[in-house]
Scaffold this active site. Structure first.
Site, PDB file in Angstrom:
ATOM      1  N   CYS A   1       0.812  -1.217   0.000  1.00  0.00           N
ATOM      2  CA  CYS A   1       0.000   0.000   0.000  1.00  0.00           C
ATOM      3  C   CYS A   1       0.845   1.266   0.000  1.00  0.00           C
ATOM      4  CB  CYS A   1      -0.896   0.009   1.227  1.00  0.00           C
ATOM      5  SG  CYS A   1       0.081  -0.022   2.730  1.00  0.00           S
TER       6      CYS A   1
ATOM      7  N   ASP B   1       2.398   2.476   2.593  1.00  0.00           N
ATOM      8  CA  ASP B   1       2.419   3.129   3.905  1.00  0.00           C
ATOM      9  C   ASP B   1       3.787   2.954   4.570  1.00  0.00           C
ATOM     10  OD1 ASP B   1      -0.123   3.918   3.507  1.00  0.00           O
ATOM     11  OD2 ASP B   1      -1.059   2.428   4.787  1.00  0.00           O
TER      12      ASP B   1
ATOM     13  N   CYS C   1      -2.505   3.522   7.348  1.00  0.00           N
ATOM     14  CA  CYS C   1      -3.922   3.313   7.633  1.00  0.00           C
ATOM     15  C   CYS C   1      -4.165   3.157   9.141  1.00  0.00           C
ATOM     16  CB  CYS C   1      -4.400   2.074   6.898  1.00  0.00           C
ATOM     17  SG  CYS C   1      -3.776   0.568   7.634  1.00  0.00           S
TER      18      CYS C   1
ATOM     19  N   CYS D   1      -0.969  -5.079   7.371  1.00  0.00           N
ATOM     20  CA  CYS D   1      -0.615  -3.814   8.023  1.00  0.00           C
ATOM     21  C   CYS D   1       0.193  -4.070   9.305  1.00  0.00           C
ATOM     22  CB  CYS D   1      -1.867  -3.024   8.376  1.00  0.00           C
ATOM     23  SG  CYS D   1      -3.081  -2.968   7.057  1.00  0.00           S
TER      24      CYS D   1
END
Ligand code: FES
Length: 153
Positions: A38, A40, A64, A108
């Site tokens: 992603c 991030d 996120c 994540c």
């Protein structure tokens, strides 16, 4: 751990009220990692005393909600641990402490584990020591300096 489909209360709590956000000046170890899926980014700072105990852990996450919650929990879990014990704070351990994450957000939580490892690796390098079982970070990224500076301006 049973599969969860939505955010637990603990995830929401750590997302809305993240612990240990910030930086540590002259940190013993700093690790910056990125999530290839992603984009991030997470940076972890550790203050480690002369006995190898993690006294303080802080983080900055540009990511996120699940990444914020897992970083927050990860910093809470590593505090007070030895560097060797901190290696056991895996993404699974962090997820368990948060009462799980929806499957789509499991990746994540890897950021938190990788950021701890990257910060420990930095500490080991600075002190010329070997931490048994610690592998060099695969996604340690220094080229984000500019990005961070922009954020701080
Ligand atoms: Fe990027 Fe969660 S979507 S870390």
């Amino acid at each position: 751990m049973s599969q969860v489909t939505e955010y637990s209360e603990k995830v929401m709590d750590h997302f809305s009220n993240p612990r240990n956000v910030g930086e540590i000046e002259n940190a013993s170890g700093v690790g910056t990692v990125g999530n290839a899926k992603c984009g991030d980014i997470m940076r972890m700072y550790l203050a480690i005393d002369e006995n190898g105990i993690i006294q303080e852990a802080k983080f900055k996450t540009f990511g996120c909600g699940a990444a914020v919650a897992t970083s927050s929990m990860a910093t809470e879990l590593v505090k007070g641990k030895t560097v060797q014990e901190a290696l056991l704070v895996t993404n699974k351990a962090v997820m368990e402490a948060l009462d799980g994450l929806p499957p789509i957000k499991v990746h994540c939580s890897l950021l938190a584990e990788e950021a701890i490892h990257a910060a420990l690796w930095d500490y080991a390098q600075k002190n010329q020591i070997t931490i048994e079982g610690l592998k060099p970070p695969v996604t340690d990224i220094d080229e984000t300096e500019e990005f961070y500076q922009q954020q701080e301006e």
